[in-house]
Design a protein around this motif. Structure first.
Motif, PDB file in Angstrom:
ATOM      1  N   THR A 223       0.836  -1.204   0.000  1.00 50.10           N
ATOM      2  CA  THR A 223       0.000   0.000   0.000  1.00 50.10           C
ATOM      3  C   THR A 223       0.868   1.251   0.000  1.00 50.10           C
ATOM      4  N   LEU A 224       1.961   1.216   0.745  1.00 50.72           N
ATOM      5  CA  LEU A 224       2.887   2.348   0.767  1.00 50.72           C
ATOM      6  C   LEU A 224       3.484   2.573  -0.615  1.00 50.72           C
ATOM      7  N   LYS A 225       3.926   1.515  -1.266  1.00 54.70           N
ATOM      8  CA  LYS A 225       4.504   1.630  -2.604  1.00 54.70           C
ATOM      9  C   LYS A 225       3.484   2.186  -3.594  1.00 54.70           C
ATOM     10  N   THR A 226       2.261   1.675  -3.518  1.00 53.38           N
ATOM     11  CA  THR A 226       1.206   2.167  -4.408  1.00 53.38           C
ATOM     12  C   THR A 226       0.953   3.653  -4.172  1.00 53.38           C
ATOM     13  N   SER A 227       0.924   4.059  -2.915  1.00 54.93           N
ATOM     14  CA  SER A 227       0.681   5.461  -2.581  1.00 54.93           C
ATOM     15  C   SER A 227       1.754   6.355  -3.189  1.00 54.93           C
ATOM     16  N   ALA A 228       3.010   5.933  -3.085  1.00 58.36           N
ATOM     17  CA  ALA A 228       4.106   6.728  -3.643  1.00 58.36           C
ATOM     18  C   ALA A 228       3.953   6.899  -5.147  1.00 58.36           C
ATOM     19  N   ASN A 229       3.479   5.844  -5.808  1.00 59.02           N
ATOM     20  CA  ASN A 229       3.316   5.910  -7.262  1.00 59.02           C
ATOM     21  C   ASN A 229       2.102   6.725  -7.699  1.00 59.02           C
ATOM     22  N   LEU A 230       1.225   7.052  -6.755  1.00 59.47           N
ATOM     23  CA  LEU A 230       0.022   7.819  -7.083  1.00 59.47           C
ATOM     24  C   LEU A 230       0.183   9.313  -6.826  1.00 59.47           C
ATOM     25  N   LEU A 231       1.348   9.721  -6.339  1.00 63.07           N
ATOM     26  CA  LEU A 231       1.556  11.130  -6.029  1.00 63.07           C
ATOM     27  C   LEU A 231       1.710  11.976  -7.287  1.00 63.07           C
ATOM     28  N   ALA A 232       1.130  13.163  -7.236  1.00 61.84           N
ATOM     29  CA  ALA A 232       1.382  14.161  -8.265  1.00 61.84           C
ATOM     30  C   ALA A 232       2.797  14.701  -8.084  1.00 61.84           C
ATOM     31  N   PRO A 233       3.351  15.406  -9.097  1.00 59.50           N
ATOM     32  CA  PRO A 233       4.642  16.053  -8.889  1.00 59.50           C
ATOM     33  C   PRO A 233       4.597  16.948  -7.646  1.00 59.50           C
ATOM     34  N   GLU A 234       5.610  16.858  -6.816  1.00 59.65           N
ATOM     35  CA  GLU A 234       5.677  17.592  -5.541  1.00 59.65           C
ATOM     36  C   GLU A 234       4.679  17.086  -4.512  1.00 59.65           C
ATOM     37  N   GLY A 235       4.077  15.914  -4.752  1.00 65.75           N
ATOM     38  CA  GLY A 235       3.144  15.347  -3.784  1.00 65.75           C
ATOM     39  C   GLY A 235       3.849  14.902  -2.514  1.00 65.75           C
ATOM     40  N   ARG A 236       3.105  14.862  -1.410  1.00 69.81           N
ATOM     41  CA  ARG A 236       3.680  14.506  -0.114  1.00 69.81           C
ATOM     42  C   ARG A 236       3.105  13.172   0.372  1.00 69.81           C
ATOM     43  N   LEU A 237       3.974  12.423   1.057  1.00 68.82           N
ATOM     44  CA  LEU A 237       3.601  11.091   1.529  1.00 68.82           C
ATOM     45  C   LEU A 237       3.993  10.934   2.988  1.00 68.82           C
ATOM     46  N   VAL A 238       3.048  10.469   3.810  1.00 71.87           N
ATOM     47  CA  VAL A 238       3.310  10.201   5.229  1.00 71.87           C
ATOM     48  C   VAL A 238       2.760   8.822   5.567  1.00 71.87           C
ATOM     49  N   SER A 239       3.510   8.071   6.363  1.00 68.16           N
ATOM     50  CA  SER A 239       3.050   6.770   6.845  1.00 68.16           C
ATOM     51  C   SER A 239       3.162   6.710   8.358  1.00 68.16           C
ATOM     52  N   ILE A 240       2.180   6.070   8.978  1.00 66.30           N
ATOM     53  CA  ILE A 240       2.259   5.775  10.413  1.00 66.30           C
ATOM     54  C   ILE A 240       2.457   4.284  10.622  1.00 66.30           C
ATOM     55  N   ALA A 241       2.620   3.545   9.513  1.00 66.02           N
ATOM     56  CA  ALA A 241       2.676   2.088   9.593  1.00 66.02           C
ATOM     57  C   ALA A 241       3.982   1.491   9.104  1.00 66.02           C
ATOM     58  N   ASP A 242       4.776   2.243   8.351  1.00 65.58           N
ATOM     59  CA  ASP A 242       5.948   1.663   7.689  1.00 65.58           C
ATOM     60  C   ASP A 242       7.064   2.692   7.604  1.00 65.58           C
ATOM     61  N   GLU A 243       8.153   2.439   8.321  1.00 68.01           N
ATOM     62  CA  GLU A 243       9.273   3.368   8.328  1.00 68.01           C
ATOM     63  C   GLU A 243       9.998   3.429   6.984  1.00 68.01           C
ATOM     64  N   ASP A 244       9.731   2.461   6.093  1.00 66.03           N
ATOM     65  CA  ASP A 244      10.329   2.498   4.754  1.00 66.03           C
ATOM     66  C   ASP A 244       9.815   3.665   3.924  1.00 66.03           C
ATOM     67  N   VAL A 245       8.853   4.401   4.454  1.00 65.97           N
ATOM     68  CA  VAL A 245       8.321   5.559   3.736  1.00 65.97           C
ATOM     69  C   VAL A 245       9.430   6.544   3.373  1.00 65.97           C
ATOM     70  N   VAL A 246      10.476   6.601   4.173  1.00 64.49           N
ATOM     71  CA  VAL A 246      11.576   7.544   3.879  1.00 64.49           C
ATOM     72  C   VAL A 246      12.286   7.164   2.583  1.00 64.49           C
ATOM     73  N   ASP A 247      12.237   5.890   2.207  1.00 66.46           N
ATOM     74  CA  ASP A 247      12.864   5.455   0.961  1.00 66.46           C
ATOM     75  C   ASP A 247      12.114   5.970  -0.253  1.00 66.46           C
ATOM     76  N   TYR A 248      10.868   6.381  -0.044  1.00 64.35           N
ATOM     77  CA  TYR A 248      10.055   6.934  -1.129  1.00 64.35           C
ATOM     78  C   TYR A 248       9.993   8.458  -1.054  1.00 64.35           C
ATOM     79  N   GLY A 249      10.851   9.032  -0.238  1.00 60.47           N
ATOM     80  CA  GLY A 249      10.870  10.485  -0.107  1.00 60.47           C
ATOM     81  C   GLY A 249       9.815  11.028   0.819  1.00 60.47           C
ATOM     82  N   GLY A 250       9.192  10.144   1.601  1.00 64.13           N
ATOM     83  CA  GLY A 250       8.134  10.561   2.504  1.00 64.13           C
ATOM     84  C   GLY A 250       8.613  10.672   3.936  1.00 64.13           C
TER      85      GLY A 250
END
Length: 320
Positions: A223-250
């Motif tokens: 779900t985290l990976k899918t979310s990252a791929n759905l961002l618009a340019p300059e979109g922001r991503l935050v996770s409370i469930a997966d610390e790997d979010v930082v690998d996606y720039g979140g």
């Protein structure tokens, strides 16, 4: 006092109902007579030892971080609250020991706010952790703005349902993932529901072809990976469930007790901007069943444990 405790990590069966130690009230804390305490996924994750790497446990542990109740004794230096005040709190310490699934809890004033007058005890108990999580993510981590499109995962759950309402209050359009039986509930909150699972990315793209401005992940993994791929340019991503979010720039977020934020949430509840949906309630001695229901992961809104109320006739109302 009566309460729930566990002396080792494990499943719901390790939770025991019976006598637990009375809480000690520090100078900057108040003794709260508990009316209700909400169950959160973190409760059973702590019970199973999944957070042992970041939180020490002083056994026996009284679980629970959410509370709604009445002040029966302020600490020596407390001026913020008086006997009889109705309060809510996200009573988290940096270790596991003295929780809220008991008849009383000692709560530092930094964790408390006044109970919203229009909420029931059960609804009020469901607000602190889930509400603070959603509030801190929406207003700080994601900085949601009017006119933006926000993707909220598990939008029918405790955190997600409040996140949808807050994003709408901030003027955003909200797309919320949920199973089909919960779609009407998500619509009632102001969100546009989409079914999670295979094909999620295509369904979201159908609603937001240019991508979403902000995504709030509460699930992690694919779900985290899918979310990252759905961002618009300059979109922001935050996770409370997966610390790997930082690998996606979140950014990874973990809710913090904050009396100011909790007070603001209470005000939003009284204004009707935020509501808490309670799907199930259990008496204190059935907390294990409440944990089991939470672990099933299909809850709409919140699960809450209630504590039998009796008028104070002994010494606990005036001194411990």
């Amino acid at each position: 006092m009566k309460g729930i405790s566990y002396s080792r990590y494990g499943g719901p069966e390790v939770l025991e109902y019976g006598e637990v130690r009375d809480p000690k009230v520090g100078p900057d804390a108040v003794l709260v007579k508990v009316r209700a305490a909400a169950v959160n996924p973190v409760d059973w994750k702590c019970r199973e030892g999944l957070l042992d790497g970041i939180l020490d446990a002083a056994f026996p542990v009284v679980p629970g971080w959410d509370v709604a109740g009445v002040v029966v004794r302020p600490g020596a230096s407390v001026t913020e609250f008086s006997v009889g005040d109705e309060v809510i709190g996200y009573v988290r310490e940096d270790f596991l020991s003295r929780g809220t699934f008991a008849e009383y809890v000692a709560a530092p004033v930094r964790t408390l706010a006044r109970k919203p007058r229009n909420l029931t005890w059960e609804e009020a108990a469901g607000l602190p952790l889930a509400g603070l999580t959603a509030y801190q993510v929406m207003t700080r981590a994601l900085q949601v703005k009017r006119g933006e499109t926000v993707l909220v995962h598990a939008a029918a759950g405790g955190v997600g349902s409040i996140a949808v309402q807050l994003a709408r209050h901030l003027g955003a359009r909200v797309i919320g993932t949920a199973s089909e039986p919960h779609h009407d509930f998500v619509r009632s909150l102001g969100g546009e529901p989409v079914t999670y699972g295979e094909g999620l990315a295509e369904r979201v793209r159908g609603l937001a072809p240019e991508g979403v401005d902000a995504a709030f992940d509460t699930i992690g993994g694919d779900t985290l990976k899918t979310s990252a791929n759905l961002l618009a340019p300059e979109g922001r991503l935050v996770s409370i469930a997966d610390e790997d979010v930082v690998d996606y720039g979140g950014r990874y977020a973990f809710v913090r007790p904050d009396a100011g934020d909790l007070t603001r949430l209470g005000q939003l509840a009284e204004q009707g901007a935020v509501s808490v949906h309670v799907s199930q309630t259990y008496p204190l001695d059935r907390t294990a069943d409440a944990h089991r229901a939470s672990q099933e992961g299909r809850t709409q809104g919140k699960i809450v444990v209630t504590v039998e109320w009796e008028e104070e006739t002994g010494t606990r109302a005036t001194g411990w």
